[in-house]
Design a protein around this motif. Structure first.
Motif, PDB file in Angstrom:
ATOM      1  N   ALA A  90       0.832  -1.208   0.000  1.00 18.10           N
ATOM      2  CA  ALA A  90       0.000   0.000   0.000  1.00 18.10           C
ATOM      3  C   ALA A  90       0.864   1.254   0.000  1.00 18.10           C
ATOM      4  O   ALA A  90       0.548   2.243  -0.680  1.00 18.10           O
ATOM      5  CB  ALA A  90      -0.932   0.001   1.208  1.00 18.10           C
ATOM      6  N   LEU A  91       1.968   1.219   0.738  1.00 16.36           N
ATOM      7  CA  LEU A  91       2.876   2.368   0.735  1.00 16.36           C
ATOM      8  C   LEU A  91       3.524   2.536  -0.642  1.00 16.36           C
ATOM      9  O   LEU A  91       3.812   3.660  -1.067  1.00 16.36           O
ATOM     10  CB  LEU A  91       3.951   2.191   1.812  1.00 16.36           C
ATOM     11  CG  LEU A  91       3.444   2.206   3.266  1.00 16.36           C
ATOM     12  CD1 LEU A  91       4.569   1.888   4.229  1.00 16.36           C
ATOM     13  CD2 LEU A  91       2.816   3.545   3.597  1.00 16.36           C
ATOM     14  N   GLY A  92       3.747   1.422  -1.329  1.00 10.43           N
ATOM     15  CA  GLY A  92       4.257   1.500  -2.690  1.00 10.43           C
ATOM     16  C   GLY A  92       3.264   2.177  -3.622  1.00 10.43           C
ATOM     17  O   GLY A  92       3.649   2.946  -4.513  1.00 10.43           O
ATOM     18  N   ILE A  93       1.974   1.903  -3.396  1.00  6.53           N
ATOM     19  CA  ILE A  93       0.945   2.567  -4.212  1.00  6.53           C
ATOM     20  C   ILE A  93       0.925   4.064  -3.920  1.00  6.53           C
ATOM     21  O   ILE A  93       0.748   4.888  -4.834  1.00  6.53           O
ATOM     22  CB  ILE A  93      -0.425   1.925  -3.929  1.00  6.53           C
ATOM     23  CG1 ILE A  93      -0.448   0.484  -4.439  1.00  6.53           C
ATOM     24  CG2 ILE A  93      -1.549   2.731  -4.585  1.00  6.53           C
ATOM     25  CD1 ILE A  93      -1.701  -0.282  -4.087  1.00  6.53           C
ATOM     26  N   VAL A  94       1.110   4.427  -2.643  1.00 13.20           N
ATOM     27  CA  VAL A  94       1.177   5.853  -2.289  1.00 13.20           C
ATOM     28  C   VAL A  94       2.301   6.536  -3.066  1.00 13.20           C
ATOM     29  O   VAL A  94       2.122   7.622  -3.650  1.00 13.20           O
ATOM     30  CB  VAL A  94       1.389   6.020  -0.774  1.00 13.20           C
ATOM     31  CG1 VAL A  94       1.702   7.471  -0.430  1.00 13.20           C
ATOM     32  CG2 VAL A  94       0.151   5.568  -0.008  1.00 13.20           C
ATOM     33  N   ALA A  95       3.488   5.885  -3.090  1.00 17.97           N
ATOM     34  CA  ALA A  95       4.621   6.459  -3.814  1.00 17.97           C
ATOM     35  C   ALA A  95       4.321   6.557  -5.312  1.00 17.97           C
ATOM     36  O   ALA A  95       4.673   7.538  -5.976  1.00 17.97           O
ATOM     37  CB  ALA A  95       5.867   5.607  -3.581  1.00 17.97           C
ATOM     38  N   ALA A  96       3.643   5.520  -5.841  1.00 13.33           N
ATOM     39  CA  ALA A  96       3.313   5.535  -7.271  1.00 13.33           C
ATOM     40  C   ALA A  96       2.326   6.652  -7.596  1.00 13.33           C
ATOM     41  O   ALA A  96       2.459   7.335  -8.617  1.00 13.33           O
ATOM     42  CB  ALA A  96       2.733   4.182  -7.674  1.00 13.33           C
ATOM     43  N   VAL A  97       1.321   6.834  -6.734  1.00  8.65           N
ATOM     44  CA  VAL A  97       0.340   7.895  -6.962  1.00  8.65           C
ATOM     45  C   VAL A  97       1.009   9.263  -6.933  1.00  8.65           C
ATOM     46  O   VAL A  97       0.708  10.137  -7.767  1.00  8.65           O
ATOM     47  CB  VAL A  97      -0.791   7.818  -5.916  1.00  8.65           C
ATOM     48  CG1 VAL A  97      -1.678   9.061  -5.982  1.00  8.65           C
ATOM     49  CG2 VAL A  97      -1.628   6.568  -6.128  1.00  8.65           C
ATOM     50  N   MET A  98       1.937   9.434  -6.005  1.00  9.39           N
ATOM     51  CA  MET A  98       2.650  10.709  -5.955  1.00  9.39           C
ATOM     52  C   MET A  98       3.469  10.921  -7.228  1.00  9.39           C
ATOM     53  O   MET A  98       3.589  12.043  -7.735  1.00  9.39           O
ATOM     54  CB  MET A  98       3.549  10.756  -4.715  1.00  9.39           C
ATOM     55  CG  MET A  98       2.773  10.752  -3.403  1.00  9.39           C
ATOM     56  SD  MET A  98       3.824  10.895  -1.953  1.00  9.39           S
ATOM     57  CE  MET A  98       4.310  12.609  -2.090  1.00  9.39           C
ATOM     58  N   GLY A  99       4.015   9.825  -7.768  1.00 11.08           N
ATOM     59  CA  GLY A  99       4.749   9.925  -9.023  1.00 11.08           C
ATOM     60  C   GLY A  99       3.841  10.293 -10.179  1.00 11.08           C
ATOM     61  O   GLY A  99       4.224  11.062 -11.077  1.00 11.08           O
ATOM     62  N   VAL A 100       2.621   9.745 -10.164  1.00 12.69           N
ATOM     63  CA  VAL A 100       1.659  10.083 -11.219  1.00 12.69           C
ATOM     64  C   VAL A 100       1.245  11.551 -11.109  1.00 12.69           C
ATOM     65  O   VAL A 100       1.103  12.247 -12.125  1.00 12.69           O
ATOM     66  CB  VAL A 100       0.423   9.164 -11.115  1.00 12.69           C
ATOM     67  CG1 VAL A 100      -0.679   9.649 -12.064  1.00 12.69           C
ATOM     68  CG2 VAL A 100       0.801   7.728 -11.441  1.00 12.69           C
ATOM     69  N   ILE A 101       1.053  12.027  -9.874  1.00 19.18           N
ATOM     70  CA  ILE A 101       0.717  13.441  -9.684  1.00 19.18           C
ATOM     71  C   ILE A 101       1.825  14.326 -10.249  1.00 19.18           C
ATOM     72  O   ILE A 101       1.571  15.329 -10.939  1.00 19.18           O
ATOM     73  CB  ILE A 101       0.497  13.739  -8.191  1.00 19.18           C
ATOM     74  CG1 ILE A 101      -0.740  13.005  -7.669  1.00 19.18           C
ATOM     75  CG2 ILE A 101       0.372  15.243  -7.942  1.00 19.18           C
ATOM     76  CD1 ILE A 101      -0.920  13.099  -6.176  1.00 19.18           C
ATOM     77  N   LYS A 102       3.070  13.925  -9.970  1.00 20.30           N
ATOM     78  CA  LYS A 102       4.204  14.673 -10.519  1.00 20.30           C
ATOM     79  C   LYS A 102       4.181  14.653 -12.040  1.00 20.30           C
ATOM     80  O   LYS A 102       4.430  15.687 -12.708  1.00 20.30           O
ATOM     81  CB  LYS A 102       5.504  14.064  -9.991  1.00 20.30           C
ATOM     82  CG  LYS A 102       6.758  14.694 -10.592  1.00 20.30           C
ATOM     83  CD  LYS A 102       7.994  13.912 -10.180  1.00 20.30           C
ATOM     84  CE  LYS A 102       9.229  14.412 -10.917  1.00 20.30           C
ATOM     85  NZ  LYS A 102      10.427  13.602 -10.618  1.00 20.30           N
ATOM     86  N   THR A 103       3.880  13.493 -12.613  1.00 15.15           N
ATOM     87  CA  THR A 103       3.832  13.371 -14.074  1.00 15.15           C
ATOM     88  C   THR A 103       2.727  14.244 -14.670  1.00 15.15           C
ATOM     89  O   THR A 103       2.922  14.912 -15.697  1.00 15.15           O
ATOM     90  CB  THR A 103       3.597  11.902 -14.465  1.00 15.15           C
ATOM     91  OG1 THR A 103       4.647  11.105 -13.915  1.00 15.15           O
ATOM     92  CG2 THR A 103       3.598  11.739 -15.973  1.00 15.15           C
ATOM     93  N   MET A 104       1.565  14.254 -14.025  1.00 14.65           N
ATOM     94  CA  MET A 104       0.453  15.059 -14.527  1.00 14.65           C
ATOM     95  C   MET A 104       0.765  16.547 -14.483  1.00 14.65           C
ATOM     96  O   MET A 104       0.244  17.327 -15.291  1.00 14.65           O
ATOM     97  CB  MET A 104      -0.811  14.773 -13.716  1.00 14.65           C
ATOM     98  CG  MET A 104      -1.323  13.336 -13.850  1.00 14.65           C
ATOM     99  SD  MET A 104      -1.635  12.850 -15.560  1.00 14.65           S
ATOM    100  CE  MET A 104      -3.041  13.915 -15.943  1.00 14.65           C
ATOM    101  N   GLY A 105       1.630  16.935 -13.569  1.00 17.11           N
ATOM    102  CA  GLY A 105       2.035  18.335 -13.510  1.00 17.11           C
ATOM    103  C   GLY A 105       2.976  18.713 -14.634  1.00 17.11           C
ATOM    104  O   GLY A 105       3.270  19.895 -14.833  1.00 17.11           O
TER     105      GLY A 105
END
Length: 288
Positions: free
Chosen positions: A176-191
């Motif tokens: 689950a913490l890995g998913i948190v890190a992945a979501v943050m990476g996606v947010i960065k990508t969307m920016g």
């Protein structure tokens, strides 16, 4: 060492297979420090929140136990059975009061001094002395002693399993913490959505490293460590089961040789001395 060797083998297989399949390791290496900070730091934080200082020290000691493995060997079981034989034989021939000098000050006892590894084991000394002391206080109902002893061993087992349970909870949280890190990476990508596809591809790949790392650390590291620690603890608790078996057999009125034979059967199969090995040790036993 087998634990470390196994983890190295897992790393070689996972990353070696990825590279041989044509994967670009540079994307993983570039994202690894930041993903480890997010996932590893979060996992450490959850461990700190879920434990007391005593529990954290216990967890740290648990890692050492995983690397070391079980601390008891066949010779330790032979020594324990030899000491118990001498004590129950003394109680059988001279009465329970003859044990007082040994169980009140075990570190000054010639019997415990003969076996320094037992003398330095807090749990073993406490169990032997406490229950022989209870016998001297006329608490000699074998069924009652066995029940109290069994409950104390269950308590000891639960306490010693606490680090394994804590590690397993961290392992359960890592995906689950890995998913948190992945979501943050996606947010960065969307920016950075206006960037050209090659750059966006690398950013998405770096984000997925978080998911990979969480799952990998959970099932490739923390889960196996927790499982290994649990097996070590369950193996070591059998050492104290031997004490229970011998003392209860003694209270049932068995001869010292029969009592220690009952205890010998409780030792783990890989560490259990043969009847002849124990008999030879008892014949050579010399305590001042």
């Amino acid at each position: 060492m087998l634990t470390i060797g196994g983890f190295v083998f897992v790393i070689i297989c996972v990353f070696g297979g990825y590279i041989l399949a044509g994967g670009k390791i540079g994307i993983i290496l570039a994202a690894l420090p930041f993903e480890m900070m997010i996932i590893g730091g979060s996992a450490l934080g959850t461990l700190l929140m879920a434990n007391s200082m005593h529990g954290l020290k216990h967890v740290a000691a648990g890692f050492g136990k995983v690397l070391r493995g079980g601390k008891f060997t066949k010779s330790d079981y032979v020594d324990l059975l030899s000491l118990l034989y001498w004590l129950v034989r003394l109680a059988s021939t001279k009465g329970a009061m003859a044990l007082e000098a040994h169980i009140e000050k075990p570190h000054e006892s010639s019997a415990f001094g003969k076996f320094p590894r037992i003398r330095d084991d807090h749990h073993a000394v406490t169990l032997i002395c406490d229950y022989l002391r209870m016998v001297g206080m006329h608490a000699d109902d074998p069924h009652q002693i066995e029940d109290v002893f069994a409950r104390e061993l269950r308590k000891l087992l639960n306490e010693e399993l606490h680090p394994a349970h804590s590690m397993q909870k961290v392992a359960d949280a890592l995906p689950a913490l890995g998913i948190v890190a992945a979501v943050m990476g996606v947010i960065k990508t969307m920016g950075s959505i206006t960037e050209p596809p090659p750059i966006l591809g690398k950013m998405i790949g770096a984000a997925l490293v978080g998911t990979f790392l969480g799952v990998f650390l959970a099932y490739g590291l923390m889960g196996p460590i927790a499982s290994r620690l649990q097996s070590v603890v369950e193996e070591e608790i059998k050492y104290y089961e031997v004490i229970r078996a011998v003392l209860v057999a003694h209270l049932h009125g068995n001869a010292p040789q029969v009592s220690v034979e009952t205890g010998r059967k409780m030792a783990p199969t890989e560490h259990m001395p043969t009847f002849q090995e124990l008999e030879e040790a008892l014949q050579n036993l010399q305590i001042a």
